[in-house]
Write a protein that holds these residues in place. Structure first.
Motif, PDB file in Angstrom:
ATOM      1  N   ASN A   1       1.073  -1.389   0.537  1.00 55.13           N
ATOM      2  CA  ASN A   1       0.211   0.210   0.110  1.00 55.13           C
ATOM      3  C   ASN A   1       0.842   1.211  -0.396  1.00 55.13           C
ATOM      4  N   CYS A   2       0.474   1.782  -0.192  1.00 53.35           N
ATOM      5  CA  CYS A   2       1.495   3.516  -1.013  1.00 53.35           C
ATOM      6  C   CYS A   2       1.396   4.244   0.310  1.00 53.35           C
TER       7      CYS A   2
ATOM      8  N   GLN B   1       3.343   8.806  -3.682  1.00 53.15           N
ATOM      9  CA  GLN B   1       2.678   7.951  -3.741  1.00 53.15           C
ATOM     10  C   GLN B   1       2.591   7.096  -4.732  1.00 53.15           C
TER      11      GLN B   1
ATOM     12  N   GLN C   1      -3.660  12.501   2.103  1.00 55.59           N
ATOM     13  CA  GLN C   1      -3.609  11.533   1.558  1.00 55.59           C
ATOM     14  C   GLN C   1      -3.878  12.301  -0.002  1.00 55.59           C
TER      15      GLN C   1
ATOM     16  N   ILE D   1     -11.213   7.445   3.937  1.00 58.75           N
ATOM     17  CA  ILE D   1     -10.509   6.684   2.386  1.00 58.75           C
ATOM     18  C   ILE D   1     -10.583   4.656   2.513  1.00 58.75           C
TER      19      ILE D   1
ATOM     20  N   GLU E   1      -7.706   1.152   4.757  1.00 55.75           N
ATOM     21  CA  GLU E   1      -6.610   2.181   4.781  1.00 55.75           C
ATOM     22  C   GLU E   1      -6.127   2.111   5.816  1.00 55.75           C
TER      23      GLU E   1
ATOM     24  N   HIS F   1       1.545  11.596  -1.060  1.00 50.86           N
ATOM     25  CA  HIS F   1       0.989  11.637   0.336  1.00 50.86           C
ATOM     26  C   HIS F   1       2.255  11.539   1.961  1.00 50.86           C
TER      27      HIS F   1
ATOM     28  N   GLY G   1      -4.418   9.321  -5.693  1.00 50.87           N
ATOM     29  CA  GLY G   1      -4.339   8.237  -4.896  1.00 50.87           C
ATOM     30  C   GLY G   1      -5.972   7.236  -5.124  1.00 50.87           C
ATOM     31  N   ALA G   2      -6.747   7.969  -5.573  1.00 49.76           N
ATOM     32  CA  ALA G   2      -8.136   7.598  -5.482  1.00 49.76           C
ATOM     33  C   ALA G   2      -8.069   7.916  -6.698  1.00 49.76           C
TER      34      ALA G   2
ATOM     35  N   ARG H   1      -8.688  12.617   3.552  1.00 49.10           N
ATOM     36  CA  ARG H   1      -7.578  12.621   1.906  1.00 49.10           C
ATOM     37  C   ARG H   1      -7.583  14.385   2.313  1.00 49.10           C
TER      38      ARG H   1
HETATM   39  N1  HSE Z   1      -5.197   3.240  -0.673  1.00 53.89           N
HETATM   40  C1  HSE Z   1      -4.232   4.606  -1.651  1.00 53.89           C
HETATM   41  C2  HSE Z   1      -5.384   6.021  -1.308  1.00 53.89           C
HETATM   42  C3  HSE Z   1      -3.206   4.697  -3.411  1.00 53.89           C
HETATM   43  O1  HSE Z   1      -6.610   6.216  -1.327  1.00 53.89           O
HETATM   44  O2  HSE Z   1      -4.759   6.906  -1.547  1.00 53.89           O
HETATM   45  C4  HSE Z   1      -2.473   4.958  -3.152  1.00 53.89           C
HETATM   46  O3  HSE Z   1      -1.524   6.363  -3.383  1.00 53.89           O
END
Ligand code: HSE
Length: 386
Positions: A130-131, A345, A158, A225, A236, A269, A162-163, A262
């Motif tokens: 996972n990032c 990330q 984040q 997230i 997450e 991130h 990432g989304a 987020r």
């Molecule tokens: N699960 C991470 C996120 C994705 O939602 O930010 C990796 O970038």
């Protein structure tokens, strides 16, 4: 070495190809580009043809399959491909196989020995972590490795990327509409700063597209997230402890938990950490340990100048550096360490461990499958420049 690439057009796949090009990874590789939707069309390299990513017989002709296509593809193809008897290496960005006993999670600057040991015992499935977890470990793994840590609380910030790509576009559109809304209050000589606030609130409460993100992200932040897990965590948040232990193969359990948020950044991130140590360690020693962890580790002095210069997404995006700063002992006691870290990330959190996994396999193939440690090969290139 014959390599099949799946999901090379998406965000992670594009960053992966870019990095492979920058580092000359394609030299000496025979690459087949696979597709789930454009069979027969030309691939990204002129003269190449796209092949069906569900064609098991063709996939099985490759020594290595690298996929950034996502979990649904892995679910559909991985087991059937293995069931054909294919014993090549499967390198995967998706989370599907991360906890599979036959897989190893790759992040070689922090778990080279774990990867080596897995490959030695015949593991042929290498999965990126996972990032957020990978970036956390790039920043503070040495503290965990030394057994200094009792627990970690990580509060994340984040980025929209990432989304996914659609979330990035939606954030950009939200920013555009907010910007347009600010025109009048910024131009009017008698406008009050509260007009800026009023415009923001009005647009956020009904004037911004939110289909992807579920709520406005421009000028806002969203503390949810992924999906809900039992016990109140999001998935997450759940990954932090589970994957950290998996990546480092920790003997002693260390609780790692926090709130994943987020924020309205495009890429990178960040994480604010509270680290409870078993006993106090001199800050200088902690800085020395973190700063020398690997070629991309960087301790940022706890000053305003250094922090604003180096410890935020705008400074880090597109680079391989993983700075950690704001390091200090907290008022809670001398065993409580505050830290803040930022990383790209899409690089260490996604593409970079995959291209390095391929490089490890190539080195081993070149060395006749010897156990030459990938750690010994750490290259301080860091050439992913903005
Ligand atoms: N699960 C991470 C996120 C994705 O939602 O930010 C990796 O970038």
């Amino acid at each position: 070495m014959r390599v099949g690439l799946v999901g090379w057009r998406g965000m992670v796949g594009s960053v992966l190809r870019e990095r492979m090009q920058e580092e000359g990874d394609f030299e000496g590789l025979e690459v087949t580009y696979f597709t789930t939707s454009q069979v027969g069309e030309e691939g990204p390299v002129p003269g190449t043809e796209l092949h069906d990513a569900h064609d098991l017989e063709r996939l099985a002709r490759h020594d290595v399959v690298i996929t950034c296509q996502g979990g649904d593809y892995t679910e559909a193809v991985y087991r059937p491909l293995r069931e054909t008897g294919w014993d090549g290496y499967w390198i995967d960005a998706a989370s599907t196989l991360r906890l599979d006993p036959d897989a190893v999670v790759v992040l070689d600057p922090v778990n080279a020995e774990v990867i080596d040991a897995a490959l030695e015992r015949g593991v042929r499935t290498l999965v990126g972590g996972n990032c957020t977890v990978s970036l956390l470990l790039m920043a503070v793994a040495p503290l965990l490795r030394r057994g200094w840590v009792e627990w970690i609380s990580t509060m994340t910030y984040q980025a929209a990327s990432g989304a996914g790509a659609a979330a990035m576009r939606e954030l950009a559109e939200q920013i555009r509409r907010l910007g347009a809304g600010f025109e009048a209050p910024l131009s009017a000589a008698d406008a009050s700063p509260l007009d800026l606030d009023a415009v923001t609130a009005k647009l956020q409460r009904g004037g911004l597209p939110c289909d992807e993100l579920g709520a406005p992200l421009a000028g806002n932040l969203l503390p949810w997230i992924d999906r809900a897990m039992p016990g109140g965590q999001t998935r997450e948040e759940w990954k932090a402890q589970v994957e950290c232990h998996r990546i480092l193969d920790l003997e002693r359990p260390v609780p790692i938990d926090g709130v994943c948020v987020r924020v309205g950044t495009m890429r990178c991130h960040a994480q604010a950490l509270t680290i409870k140590l078993h006993e106090a360690v001199e800050l200088e020693e902690i800085e020395a340990v973190l700063g020398s962890a690997h070629p991309w580790a960087e301790v940022v002095p706890n000053t305003r100048e250094a922090t604003l210069e180096r410890l935020h997404p705008a400074a880090v995006t597109g680079t391989l550096q993983v700075p950690v700063g704001r390091l200090r002992t907290m008022l809670q006691g001398s065993e409580y360490l505050a830290a803040y870290t930022v990383g790209d990330q899409l690089l260490w959190g996604a593409a970079e461990p995959l291209r390095r996994a391929l490089a490890i396999l190539r080195r081993r193939a070149g060395a006749g499958g010897s156990a030459a440690s990938p750690a010994a090969e750490l290259a301080p290139s860091g050439s992913a420049a903005p």
